[in-house]
Scaffold this motif. Structure first.
Motif, PDB file in Angstrom:
ATOM      1  N   ASP A  47      38.051  22.121  34.988  1.00 23.98           N
ATOM      2  CA  ASP A  47      37.572  21.395  36.157  1.00 23.98           C
ATOM      3  C   ASP A  47      38.702  21.361  37.180  1.00 23.98           C
ATOM      4  OD1 ASP A  47      39.256  18.936  35.658  1.00 23.98           O
ATOM      5  OD2 ASP A  47      37.977  18.803  33.884  1.00 23.98           O
ATOM      6  N   ARG A  48      38.407  20.860  38.357  1.00 26.52           N
ATOM      7  CA  ARG A  48      39.415  20.911  39.417  1.00 26.52           C
ATOM      8  C   ARG A  48      40.548  19.916  39.206  1.00 26.52           C
ATOM      9  NH1 ARG A  48      37.999  17.461  43.996  1.00 26.52           N
ATOM     10  NH2 ARG A  48      36.183  16.174  43.495  1.00 26.52           N
ATOM     11  N   PHE A  49      40.387  19.007  38.208  1.00 25.37           N
ATOM     12  CA  PHE A  49      41.447  18.057  37.901  1.00 25.37           C
ATOM     13  C   PHE A  49      42.273  18.467  36.680  1.00 25.37           C
ATOM     14  CE2 PHE A  49      38.065  15.521  39.976  1.00 25.37           C
ATOM     15  CZ  PHE A  49      38.775  15.169  41.126  1.00 25.37           C
ATOM     16  N   THR A  50      42.027  19.652  36.145  1.00 26.84           N
ATOM     17  CA  THR A  50      42.862  20.169  35.060  1.00 26.84           C
ATOM     18  C   THR A  50      44.306  20.249  35.548  1.00 26.84           C
ATOM     19  OG1 THR A  50      41.014  21.468  34.200  1.00 26.84           O
ATOM     20  CG2 THR A  50      43.220  22.110  33.498  1.00 26.84           C
ATOM     21  N   PRO A  51      45.291  19.733  34.803  1.00 24.46           N
ATOM     22  CA  PRO A  51      46.665  19.683  35.305  1.00 24.46           C
ATOM     23  C   PRO A  51      47.208  21.015  35.815  1.00 24.46           C
ATOM     24  CG  PRO A  51      46.486  18.273  33.392  1.00 24.46           C
ATOM     25  CD  PRO A  51      45.153  18.966  33.543  1.00 24.46           C
ATOM     26  N   VAL A  52      46.907  22.127  35.123  1.00 27.58           N
ATOM     27  CA  VAL A  52      47.442  23.410  35.571  1.00 27.58           C
ATOM     28  C   VAL A  52      46.916  23.790  36.950  1.00 27.58           C
ATOM     29  CG1 VAL A  52      45.666  24.907  34.567  1.00 27.58           C
ATOM     30  CG2 VAL A  52      48.014  25.742  34.763  1.00 27.58           C
ATOM     31  N   ALA A  53      45.756  23.266  37.344  1.00 27.62           N
ATOM     32  CA  ALA A  53      45.182  23.580  38.649  1.00 27.62           C
ATOM     33  C   ALA A  53      46.036  23.046  39.790  1.00 27.62           C
ATOM     34  CB  ALA A  53      43.764  23.017  38.752  1.00 27.62           C
ATOM     35  N   PHE A  54      46.921  22.088  39.505  1.00 28.37           N
ATOM     36  CA  PHE A  54      47.767  21.500  40.541  1.00 28.37           C
ATOM     37  C   PHE A  54      49.098  22.235  40.710  1.00 28.37           C
ATOM     38  CE2 PHE A  54      44.881  18.112  39.367  1.00 28.37           C
ATOM     39  CZ  PHE A  54      44.571  17.523  40.589  1.00 28.37           C
ATOM     40  N   SER A  55      49.342  23.248  39.906  1.00 22.73           N
ATOM     41  CA  SER A  55      50.614  23.959  39.993  1.00 22.73           C
ATOM     42  C   SER A  55      50.752  24.700  41.322  1.00 22.73           C
ATOM     43  CB  SER A  55      50.756  24.957  38.838  1.00 22.73           C
ATOM     44  OG  SER A  55      51.928  25.732  38.999  1.00 22.73           O
ATOM     45  N   ARG A  56      51.917  24.605  41.899  1.00 18.79           N
ATOM     46  CA  ARG A  56      52.182  25.300  43.163  1.00 18.79           C
ATOM     47  C   ARG A  56      52.203  26.814  42.986  1.00 18.79           C
ATOM     48  NH1 ARG A  56      57.838  26.673  43.585  1.00 18.79           N
ATOM     49  NH2 ARG A  56      57.618  26.736  45.843  1.00 18.79           N
ATOM     50  N   HIS A  57      52.268  27.271  41.733  1.00 23.36           N
ATOM     51  CA  HIS A  57      52.338  28.709  41.468  1.00 23.36           C
ATOM     52  C   HIS A  57      50.960  29.345  41.294  1.00 23.36           C
ATOM     53  CE1 HIS A  57      56.672  28.464  41.105  1.00 23.36           C
ATOM     54  NE2 HIS A  57      56.547  27.484  40.224  1.00 23.36           N
ATOM     55  N   VAL A  58      49.894  28.543  41.294  1.00 20.86           N
ATOM     56  CA  VAL A  58      48.554  29.094  41.125  1.00 20.86           C
ATOM     57  C   VAL A  58      48.035  29.591  42.462  1.00 20.86           C
ATOM     58  CG1 VAL A  58      46.158  28.563  40.528  1.00 20.86           C
ATOM     59  CG2 VAL A  58      48.014  27.668  39.122  1.00 20.86           C
ATOM     60  N   THR A  59      47.670  30.866  42.494  1.00 18.21           N
ATOM     61  CA  THR A  59      47.129  31.467  43.713  1.00 18.21           C
ATOM     62  C   THR A  59      45.667  31.071  43.919  1.00 18.21           C
ATOM     63  OG1 THR A  59      48.612  33.361  43.445  1.00 18.21           O
ATOM     64  CG2 THR A  59      46.719  33.654  44.913  1.00 18.21           C
ATOM     65  N   ARG A  60      44.882  31.100  42.840  1.00 18.52           N
ATOM     66  CA  ARG A  60      43.462  30.766  42.931  1.00 18.52           C
ATOM     67  C   ARG A  60      42.988  30.193  41.610  1.00 18.52           C
ATOM     68  NH1 ARG A  60      38.608  34.968  44.797  1.00 18.52           N
ATOM     69  NH2 ARG A  60      36.875  33.491  44.652  1.00 18.52           N
ATOM     70  N   ARG A  61      42.131  29.193  41.690  1.00 17.41           N
ATOM     71  CA  ARG A  61      41.594  28.528  40.510  1.00 17.41           C
ATOM     72  C   ARG A  61      40.123  28.896  40.338  1.00 17.41           C
ATOM     73  NH1 ARG A  61      44.760  26.418  43.812  1.00 17.41           N
ATOM     74  NH2 ARG A  61      46.582  25.163  43.226  1.00 17.41           N
ATOM     75  N   PHE A  62      39.750  29.267  39.141  1.00 11.69           N
ATOM     76  CA  PHE A  62      38.354  29.559  38.816  1.00 11.69           C
ATOM     77  C   PHE A  62      37.856  28.477  37.861  1.00 11.69           C
ATOM     78  CE2 PHE A  62      40.070  33.652  40.075  1.00 11.69           C
ATOM     79  CZ  PHE A  62      39.051  34.191  40.853  1.00 11.69           C
ATOM     80  N   VAL A  63      37.031  27.579  38.358  1.00 11.77           N
ATOM     81  CA  VAL A  63      36.478  26.520  37.515  1.00 11.77           C
ATOM     82  C   VAL A  63      35.368  27.138  36.665  1.00 11.77           C
ATOM     83  CG1 VAL A  63      35.293  24.302  37.465  1.00 11.77           C
ATOM     84  CG2 VAL A  63      37.080  24.733  39.179  1.00 11.77           C
ATOM     85  N   TRP A  64      35.632  27.254  35.374  1.00  8.52           N
ATOM     86  CA  TRP A  64      34.709  27.924  34.455  1.00  8.52           C
ATOM     87  C   TRP A  64      34.749  27.196  33.106  1.00  8.52           C
ATOM     88  CZ3 TRP A  64      35.753  32.750  31.123  1.00  8.52           C
ATOM     89  CH2 TRP A  64      34.558  33.223  30.566  1.00  8.52           C
ATOM     90  N   PRO A  65      34.024  26.088  32.980  1.00  9.58           N
ATOM     91  CA  PRO A  65      34.025  25.361  31.706  1.00  9.58           C
ATOM     92  C   PRO A  65      33.232  26.112  30.636  1.00  9.58           C
ATOM     93  CG  PRO A  65      32.505  24.337  33.257  1.00  9.58           C
ATOM     94  CD  PRO A  65      33.202  25.441  34.011  1.00  9.58           C
ATOM     95  N   THR A  66      33.842  26.339  29.497  1.00  8.19           N
ATOM     96  CA  THR A  66      33.191  27.014  28.375  1.00  8.19           C
ATOM     97  C   THR A  66      33.350  26.154  27.126  1.00  8.19           C
ATOM     98  OG1 THR A  66      35.210  28.264  27.888  1.00  8.19           O
ATOM     99  CG2 THR A  66      33.564  29.337  29.299  1.00  8.19           C
ATOM    100  N   THR A  67      32.537  26.464  26.127  1.00 10.02           N
ATOM    101  CA  THR A  67      32.587  25.707  24.870  1.00 10.02           C
ATOM    102  C   THR A  67      32.924  26.581  23.664  1.00 10.02           C
ATOM    103  OG1 THR A  67      30.232  26.045  24.450  1.00 10.02           O
ATOM    104  CG2 THR A  67      30.846  24.114  25.769  1.00 10.02           C
ATOM    105  N   GLY A  68      32.776  27.885  23.806  1.00 13.27           N
ATOM    106  CA  GLY A  68      32.900  28.772  22.656  1.00 13.27           C
ATOM    107  C   GLY A  68      31.594  28.975  21.936  1.00 13.27           C
ATOM    108  N   LEU A  69      30.536  28.281  22.376  1.00 13.76           N
ATOM    109  CA  LEU A  69      29.206  28.448  21.781  1.00 13.76           C
ATOM    110  C   LEU A  69      28.408  29.541  22.483  1.00 13.76           C
ATOM    111  CD1 LEU A  69      28.216  24.674  21.389  1.00 13.76           C
ATOM    112  CD2 LEU A  69      29.422  26.154  19.761  1.00 13.76           C
ATOM    113  N   GLU A  70      28.918  30.024  23.613  1.00 19.28           N
ATOM    114  CA  GLU A  70      28.205  31.041  24.381  1.00 19.28           C
ATOM    115  C   GLU A  70      28.248  32.396  23.678  1.00 19.28           C
ATOM    116  OE1 GLU A  70      30.304  28.062  27.049  1.00 19.28           O
ATOM    117  OE2 GLU A  70      30.871  29.392  25.397  1.00 19.28           O
ATOM    118  N   GLU A  71      27.298  33.251  24.026  1.00 17.17           N
ATOM    119  CA  GLU A  71      27.305  34.615  23.497  1.00 17.17           C
ATOM    120  C   GLU A  71      28.512  35.370  24.066  1.00 17.17           C
ATOM    121  OE1 GLU A  71      25.476  36.314  21.325  1.00 17.17           O
ATOM    122  OE2 GLU A  71      24.435  34.460  20.813  1.00 17.17           O
TER     123      GLU A  71
END
Length: 418
Positions: A47-71
């Motif tokens: 999500d957009r509040f994930t701590p790594v999303a706030f890093s100054r070194h991140v060029t772009r964030r892709f919000v993609w929540p997964t569970t591992g239950l997907e195919e």
């Protein structure tokens, strides 16, 4: 010291992950080590509040929540969509076993957007599975604790009597730990009654039973490495795990880099024999009873504490991967010994547990001022992830306390009524 090698800034990196674990410092380590080299870093976040999303070194964030239950096929499709959105072929760095398996088993399709290590497609799954890893070790002469993967309750009982108590329970396979977990984390059981109580109803989940090596007879060691094509080791690092959370079974909270030529050789030769290519995080236990290092886990991806290790040229596992996959030389050199890794607030309950159980202070192997400390979260040039993690961690602790108090209240009320 040789000047730090320049990574190819035209080849970006994608932090790849499957499942929900937003408070993961290993992903932040990937972002920082690559970002500081001037390479664009894209990150998959829950999500957009994930701590790594706030890093100054991140060029772009892709919000993609997964569970591992997907195919897996659908997960690979989504990764391709992310790769196409990045717009140039990039290096995918996995931080969990499921992502590593997905990248390897769908490498033909994913090669459109990603540069990937040329490891055999089915090998990461074999290594991530505790049962097949044990078989690979037996075939290649690498010691491991005695292990049993029971198929039913009769075998569960037989394994307990064969291995003896206490013994260790683990989730057997990478994907099953998310879909049908046998245990929440590595767990010790002390008698047959406790073992059977854990699996009293329904089908037996994929569980692995492992010999318990007594703490007073053991040392916990870690090996982080990166291997190129054909399993050729490019960098191999070794260190001593001092504390973990949960104690003696969970994530490393404090460790020190210590050169161990015997262990480095053992790990490198195993990867060469099986042809493993890519980053890896191996957990070992030195068993003083027979004087052997025994492989406990082989994680075919970057480890959460990989930033503990650098060689004298400033090369860690992730930088070695980027250099190798972009066709550049990986500078060889000895590892920098004495570096210390600390996993922030997780080390506080770990230290408290040590004091409570051992009745003494933990061994201080890292008090010399010249030693470098790599902190999982706190960082002067990138402070926001640590602040975001502190807020999230406070919420986690509050929920834990609330649930604990609720469970105690319910238990007391039931006891009163009875």
């Amino acid at each position: 010291m040789t000047p730090e090698p320049l990574l190819d800034r035209g080849v970006p990196v994608l932090l790849a992950k499957i499942g929900r674990y937003p408070q993961h410092h290993g992903g932040l380590g990937v972002v920082r080590t690559i970002g500081r080299a001037g390479v664009p870093v894209h990150a998959i976040v829950e999500d957009r509040f994930t701590p790594v999303a706030f890093s100054r070194h991140v060029t772009r964030r892709f919000v993609w929540p997964t569970t591992g239950l997907e195919e897996p096929r659908l997960l690979a499709d989504a990764l391709l969509s992310i790769g196409r959105a990045i717009g140039s072929r990039c290096i995918a760095v996995p931080t969990d076993d499921e992502a590593a398996i997905l990248l390897a088993e769908h490498s033909d399709r994913l090669a459109e957007c990603f540069l990937l290590p040329p490891t055999p497609a089915g090998l990461p799954r074999l290594l991530a599975s505790k049962a097949s890893m044990h078989r690979l070790c037996e075939e290649n002469g690498v010691p491991t604790p005695r292990t049993w993967a029971p198929a039913n309750r009769d075998e569960l009982v037989d394994a307990g009597r064969e291995l003896g108590f206490p013994l260790v329970l683990k989730n057997r396979d990478a994907w099953s730990r998310l879909r049908t977990p046998a245990v929440g984390a590595t767990t010790a059981v002390h008698d047959e009654r406790s073992l059977l109580a854990r699996f009293s109803a329904g089908p037996l989940p994929p569980v692995l039973m492992q010999e318990y090596i007594p703490r007073e007879q053991a040392e916990d060691w870690i090996t982080h490495l990166y291997c190129g094509a054909g399993g050729t080791p490019r960098v191999v690092f070794t260190g001593l795990k001092l504390r973990s959370w949960p104690p003696h079974a969970g994530v490393t909270t404090r460790a020190v880099a210590m050169n161990n030529p015997c262990l480095a050789k053992l790990a490198g030769e195993l990867c060469s024999r099986i042809g493993y290519s890519g980053p890896a995080d191996l957990d070992w236990r030195f068993d003083r009873r027979d004087g052997r290092y025994k492989l406990v886990d082989f994680n075919p991806r970057t480890g959460a504490q990989f930033r503990l290790f650098e060689n004298v040229h400033g090369i860690d596992v992730v930088r070695a991967m980027h250099l190798d996959l972009t066709g550049r030389e990986v500078p060889a050199g000895p590892q920098t010994d004495g570096r210390v890794f600390v996993a922030g607030q997780l080390d506080l309950p770990s230290a408290a547990s040590w004091l409570r159980n051992e009745h003494r202070l933990p061994p201080d192997l890292f008090s010399r001022p010249e030693q470098q400390t790599e902190r999982a979260w706190l960082c002067r040039d990138d402070p926001l992830p640590a602040a975001a993690e502190a807020i999230r961690y406070t919420g986690t602790v509050a929920r834990f306390i609330r649930h604990t108090l609720h469970d105690r209240f319910v238990a007391r009320r039931q006891a009163y009524r009875s």
